[in-house]
Design an enzyme around this catalytic site. Structure first.
Site, short mmCIF file in Angstrom:
data_model
loop_
_atom_site.label_atom_id
_atom_site.label_comp_id
_atom_site.label_asym_id
_atom_site.label_seq_id
_atom_site.Cartn_x
_atom_site.Cartn_y
_atom_site.Cartn_z
N LYS A 14 0.81 -1.21 0.00
CA LYS A 14 0.00 0.00 0.00
C LYS A 14 0.85 1.27 0.00
O LYS A 14 0.61 2.18 -0.79
CB LYS A 14 -0.94 0.02 1.22
CG LYS A 14 -1.95 -1.09 1.23
CD LYS A 14 -2.84 -1.04 2.47
CE LYS A 14 -2.10 -1.16 3.77
NZ LYS A 14 -1.42 -2.42 4.03
N ARG A 89 -10.36 0.71 8.61
CA ARG A 89 -10.01 -0.69 8.86
C ARG A 89 -11.17 -1.47 9.45
O ARG A 89 -11.06 -2.67 9.64
CB ARG A 89 -8.81 -0.78 9.81
CG ARG A 89 -7.54 -0.33 9.14
CD ARG A 89 -6.36 -0.65 9.99
NE ARG A 89 -5.14 -0.21 9.31
CZ ARG A 89 -3.93 -0.58 9.66
NH1 ARG A 89 -3.76 -1.38 10.68
NH2 ARG A 89 -2.90 -0.14 9.00
N ARG A 128 11.49 -6.60 5.20
CA ARG A 128 11.41 -5.17 5.50
C ARG A 128 11.87 -4.89 6.92
O ARG A 128 12.54 -3.89 7.19
CB ARG A 128 9.98 -4.67 5.30
CG ARG A 128 9.81 -3.18 5.56
CD ARG A 128 8.43 -2.69 5.18
NE ARG A 128 7.43 -2.97 6.21
CZ ARG A 128 6.15 -2.65 6.12
NH1 ARG A 128 5.67 -2.08 5.04
NH2 ARG A 128 5.32 -2.93 7.10
N ARG A 134 11.55 -1.60 12.27
CA ARG A 134 10.22 -1.68 12.86
C ARG A 134 10.05 -3.01 13.57
O ARG A 134 10.09 -4.06 12.95
CB ARG A 134 9.15 -1.50 11.78
CG ARG A 134 9.06 -0.08 11.28
CD ARG A 134 8.04 0.08 10.19
NE ARG A 134 6.74 -0.50 10.53
CZ ARG A 134 5.71 -0.49 9.70
NH1 ARG A 134 5.81 0.04 8.51
NH2 ARG A 134 4.57 -1.04 10.07
#
Length: 190
Positions: A14, A89, A128, A134
């Protein structure tokens, strides 16, 4: 005014695709993830609250997310349109967004879902996580918990937007360029 909701599971692409779409269609990109990370990095009250949920792999409560998003839209009222990334969401968020936009005489033009197999997405996120730092992308159990949350709370949006004839599914597997082409084809045909 074009208002697009871009959704899909974490790792579906996204954010990557939003960068191309916002430029092509001159849209204001509103990523709840980016907004949450900004607030967490700057240790705001909203950031602390959002972090407490995100660290568990849970969704941030609707009222917090909705208020934050409304504030961002109100900062950009001269925009040619909005690209909502990671919002809504839940059905409650979709209803709140529709109500908020209706007050402004706007509406959602289309909802586009990037679809991909969970195992491919988990591999993307773990990769990632190696470079992003993260924590929520470095633990497969937390990633799969996010997918369970998505399936339970976000997947029902498909029916919500299908009832409005605004739902479009796009294959999220392929090169960035191939996926961008699929997305622009949907938007250009609206």
């Amino acid at each position: 005014m074009i208002n697009i909701v871009l959704f899909g599971k974490p790792g579906a692409g996204k954010g990557t695709q939003a960068e191309f779409l916002k430029e092509k269609y001159n849209l204001t990109h509103l990523s709840t993830g980016d907004i949450f990370r900004f607030n967490m990095k700057n240790d705001t009250e909203l950031g602390k609250l959002a972090k407490s949920y995100i660290d568990l792999g849970d969704l941030v409560p609707d009222e917090v997310t909705i208020k934050m998003l409304e504030d961002e839209v109100n900062k950009n009222t001269q925009s040619a349109g909005f690209l909502f990334d990671g919002f809504p969401r839940t059905i409650a968020q979709a209803d709140a967004l529709d109500t908020f936009l209706k007050i402004k005489n706007w509406n959602i033009t289309a909802t586009i879902a990037l679809e991909a197999d969970d195992n491919i997405l988990v591999a993307r996120l773990l990769e990632r996580g190696k470079t992003s730092g993260r924590a929520d992308d470095q633990d497969e159990e937390k990633i799969r918990n996010r997918y369970d949350e998505y399936n339970e709370k976000t997947a029902p949006l498909i029916g919500y937007y299908q009832e409005q004839n605004k739902f479009h599914a796009v294959d999220g597997i392929g090169t960035i360029e191939e996926i961008t082409q699929r997305l622009t084809q949907v938007i250009d045909n609206l």
